[in-house]
Design an enzyme around this catalytic site. Structure first.
Site, PDB file in Angstrom:
ATOM      1  N   SER A 134     -11.558  18.604  -9.956  1.00 40.37           N
ATOM      2  CA  SER A 134     -12.085  17.521  -9.102  1.00 40.37           C
ATOM      3  C   SER A 134     -13.461  17.164  -9.623  1.00 40.37           C
ATOM      4  O   SER A 134     -14.157  18.006 -10.206  1.00 40.37           O
ATOM      5  CB  SER A 134     -12.200  18.004  -7.657  1.00 40.37           C
ATOM      6  OG  SER A 134     -13.034  17.141  -6.921  1.00 40.37           O
ATOM      7  N   TYR A 147     -15.572  24.116  -2.087  1.00 38.60           N
ATOM      8  CA  TYR A 147     -14.600  23.338  -2.870  1.00 38.60           C
ATOM      9  C   TYR A 147     -15.185  23.038  -4.255  1.00 38.60           C
ATOM     10  O   TYR A 147     -14.509  23.197  -5.278  1.00 38.60           O
ATOM     11  CB  TYR A 147     -14.276  22.048  -2.116  1.00 38.60           C
ATOM     12  CG  TYR A 147     -13.232  21.173  -2.783  1.00 38.60           C
ATOM     13  CD1 TYR A 147     -11.899  21.573  -2.847  1.00 38.60           C
ATOM     14  CD2 TYR A 147     -13.582  19.936  -3.329  1.00 38.60           C
ATOM     15  CE1 TYR A 147     -10.938  20.766  -3.448  1.00 38.60           C
ATOM     16  CE2 TYR A 147     -12.630  19.129  -3.921  1.00 38.60           C
ATOM     17  CZ  TYR A 147     -11.312  19.548  -3.986  1.00 38.60           C
ATOM     18  OH  TYR A 147     -10.359  18.744  -4.585  1.00 38.60           O
TER      19      TYR A 147
HETATM   20  N1  LIG Z   1      -6.834  13.764  -2.901  1.00 40.58           N
HETATM   21  C1  LIG Z   1      -7.932  13.720  -3.623  1.00 40.58           C
HETATM   22  O1  LIG Z   1      -8.805  12.811  -3.458  1.00 40.58           O
HETATM   23  C2  LIG Z   1      -8.172  14.741  -4.707  1.00 40.58           C
HETATM   24  C3  LIG Z   1      -9.227  14.506  -5.609  1.00 40.58           C
HETATM   25  C4  LIG Z   1      -9.471  15.420  -6.620  1.00 40.58           C
HETATM   26  C5  LIG Z   1      -8.687  16.551  -6.727  1.00 40.58           C
HETATM   27  N2  LIG Z   1      -7.689  16.767  -5.837  1.00 40.58           N
HETATM   28  C6  LIG Z   1      -6.904  17.994  -6.005  1.00 40.58           C
HETATM   29  O2  LIG Z   1      -5.569  17.636  -6.270  1.00 40.58           O
HETATM   30  C7  LIG Z   1      -4.708  18.689  -5.841  1.00 40.58           C
HETATM   31  C8  LIG Z   1      -3.589  18.093  -5.000  1.00 40.58           C
HETATM   32  O3  LIG Z   1      -4.166  17.521  -3.840  1.00 40.58           O
HETATM   33  P1  LIG Z   1      -3.506  16.296  -3.093  1.00 40.58           P
HETATM   34  O4  LIG Z   1      -4.522  15.239  -3.003  1.00 40.58           O
HETATM   35  O5  LIG Z   1      -2.185  16.010  -3.663  1.00 40.58           O
HETATM   36  O6  LIG Z   1      -3.382  16.932  -1.635  1.00 40.58           O
HETATM   37  P2  LIG Z   1      -2.142  17.132  -0.655  1.00 40.58           P
HETATM   38  O7  LIG Z   1      -1.321  15.896  -0.602  1.00 40.58           O
HETATM   39  O8  LIG Z   1      -2.731  17.662   0.609  1.00 40.58           O
HETATM   40  O9  LIG Z   1      -1.266  18.269  -1.369  1.00 40.58           O
HETATM   41  C9  LIG Z   1      -1.706  19.588  -1.430  1.00 40.58           C
HETATM   42  C10 LIG Z   1      -0.568  20.458  -1.896  1.00 40.58           C
HETATM   43  O10 LIG Z   1      -1.015  21.818  -1.964  1.00 40.58           O
HETATM   44  C11 LIG Z   1      -0.065  22.638  -1.304  1.00 40.58           C
HETATM   45  N3  LIG Z   1      -0.680  23.816  -0.689  1.00 40.58           N
HETATM   46  C12 LIG Z   1      -1.745  23.849   0.141  1.00 40.58           C
HETATM   47  N4  LIG Z   1      -1.955  25.104   0.583  1.00 40.58           N
HETATM   48  C13 LIG Z   1      -0.988  25.873   0.001  1.00 40.58           C
HETATM   49  C14 LIG Z   1      -0.662  27.250   0.073  1.00 40.58           C
HETATM   50  N5  LIG Z   1      -1.372  28.103   0.832  1.00 40.58           N
HETATM   51  N6  LIG Z   1       0.397  27.702  -0.623  1.00 40.58           N
HETATM   52  C15 LIG Z   1       1.147  26.844  -1.380  1.00 40.58           C
HETATM   53  N7  LIG Z   1       0.878  25.539  -1.489  1.00 40.58           N
HETATM   54  C16 LIG Z   1      -0.174  25.053  -0.791  1.00 40.58           C
HETATM   55  C17 LIG Z   1       0.529  21.763  -0.224  1.00 40.58           C
HETATM   56  O11 LIG Z   1       1.769  22.301   0.161  1.00 40.58           O
HETATM   57  P3  LIG Z   1       2.326  22.129   1.705  1.00 40.58           P
HETATM   58  O12 LIG Z   1       1.948  20.753   2.133  1.00 40.58           O
HETATM   59  O13 LIG Z   1       3.803  22.293   1.528  1.00 40.58           O
HETATM   60  O14 LIG Z   1       1.656  23.157   2.501  1.00 40.58           O
HETATM   61  C18 LIG Z   1       0.639  20.430  -0.947  1.00 40.58           C
HETATM   62  O15 LIG Z   1       1.820  20.370  -1.701  1.00 40.58           O
HETATM   63  C19 LIG Z   1      -5.586  19.678  -5.090  1.00 40.58           C
HETATM   64  O16 LIG Z   1      -5.912  20.739  -5.955  1.00 40.58           O
HETATM   65  C20 LIG Z   1      -6.836  18.885  -4.776  1.00 40.58           C
HETATM   66  O17 LIG Z   1      -7.960  19.706  -4.694  1.00 40.58           O
HETATM   67  C21 LIG Z   1      -7.393  15.884  -4.838  1.00 40.58           C
END
Ligand SMILES: NC(=O)c1ccc[n+]([C@@H]2O[C@H](COP(=O)([O-])OP(=O)(O)OC[C@H]3O[C@@H](n4cnc5c(N)ncnc54)[C@H](OP(=O)(O)O)[C@@H]3O)[C@@H](O)[C@H]2O)c1
Length: 248
Positions: A134, A147
């Site tokens: 990130s 984070y």
């Molecule tokens: N959204 C943003 O703006 C952004 C920006 C930069 C980086 N990121 C990074 O991108 C990655 C994906 O995020 P996203 O935006 O796609 O968020 P998201 O839609 O909330 O997805 C998060 C994923 O992580 C899984 N997860 C969370 N806790 C878990 C656990 N204890 N065990 C197994 N799986 C778990 C969730 O599974 P369940 O839902 O099935 O629990 C879900 O599939 C993350 O690493 C985040 O930090 C996101």
């Protein structure tokens, strides 16, 4: 066909990556997340196999890697570690269990997954690891100290690994997305409140990830201009601090 293990595949970026990989072909998809129903829906669209597991549970990474390899009857050739959680607020108001959960999902489980998939990649002299970082990990963001620390650690983890894996045929990509339109913010309990940068669709990050794998890229910022804040911070830290205090 080698297995592509995608964590975070039940939602957002991970689900979009699974869909892109399915269209691209050439992978047997192993999809991890916690929510069985959402995972099943992604599996129905991608033809992947589901491996629901909570990565916080001790030993879950070992079970996941063993199950994904066995079910695919082939080695894991690609790991996309997209599982992650956020938390926003001043550090002193952050509950201890939220600290542990964030560090475990975003950092600890990822390190273990990489450790576990590497031996078979090294034996095959072929493999690719994608870590989802990130921009918070490049610069440190106010109210996201833990984070930022977890994502920053992934960045140096990737740098160190690349040195260890040099010449081995195994590649490491760090993907650094900006703001992505996923349930991430809703789940952390604090919505994204800025007007800019505008959230981008997760497909855009998934495209960048698949391109990076195809081209063997080491680091990808999405969008590309996001590399600038980190460059300013390294080159002129004093100026960066003043700008960060002013604009956050
Ligand atoms: N959204 C943003 O703006 C952004 C920006 C930069 C980086 N990121 C990074 O991108 C990655 C994906 O995020 P996203 O935006 O796609 O968020 P998201 O839609 O909330 O997805 C998060 C994923 O992580 C899984 N997860 C969370 N806790 C878990 C656990 N204890 N065990 C197994 N799986 C778990 C969730 O599974 P369940 O839902 O099935 O629990 C879900 O599939 C993350 O690493 C985040 O930090 C996101």
């Amino acid at each position: 066909m080698p297995v592509a293990l995608v964590t975070g595949a039940s939602s957002g970026i991970g689900a979009a990556v699974a869909e892109r990989l399915a269209v691209q072909g050439g992978w047997r998809l192993a999809l991890n997340g916690r929510d069985r129903n959402r995972l099943d829906r992604v599996a129905a669209r991608t033809g992947g196999a589901v491996f629901p597991a909570d990565l916080i549970v001790p030993g879950a990474t070992e079970v996941l890697v063993a199950a994904a390899s066995l079910a695919g009857q082939d080695r894991i050739g690609l790991l996309v570690a997209a599982a992650g959680v956020g938390w926003a607020g001043p550090l002193w108001t952050m509950p201890g269990d939220a600290v542990d959960r964030l560090l475990t999902v975003d950092l600890r489980a990822t390190v273990h997954l990489v450790r576990l998939v590497l031996p078979s990649m090294l034996a095959a002299e072929d493999g690719h690891i994608v870590l989802v970082g990130s921009v918070a990990g490049s610069v440190g963001v106010r109210n996201e100290a833990v984070y930022s620390a977890a994502k920053g650690a992934l960045g140096v983890f990737a740098d160190a690994l690349r040195q260890e894996l040099h010449g081995s045929g195994v590649h490491v990509t760090l993907v650094v997305p900006g703001v992505v339109d996923t349930p991430f913010f809703e789940r952390r309990g604090v919505p994204y409140a800025r007007s800019r940068p505008r959230p981008m669709p997760p497909d855009r990050v998934a495209d960048a990830i698949c391109r990076a794998v195809a081209l063997g890229r080491e680091q990808v910022y999405v969008p590309g201009w996001l590399r600038l804040p980190g460059l300013v911070r390294s080159a002129v830290p004093g100026l960066y601090q003043r700008l960060a205090f002013r604009f956050g």
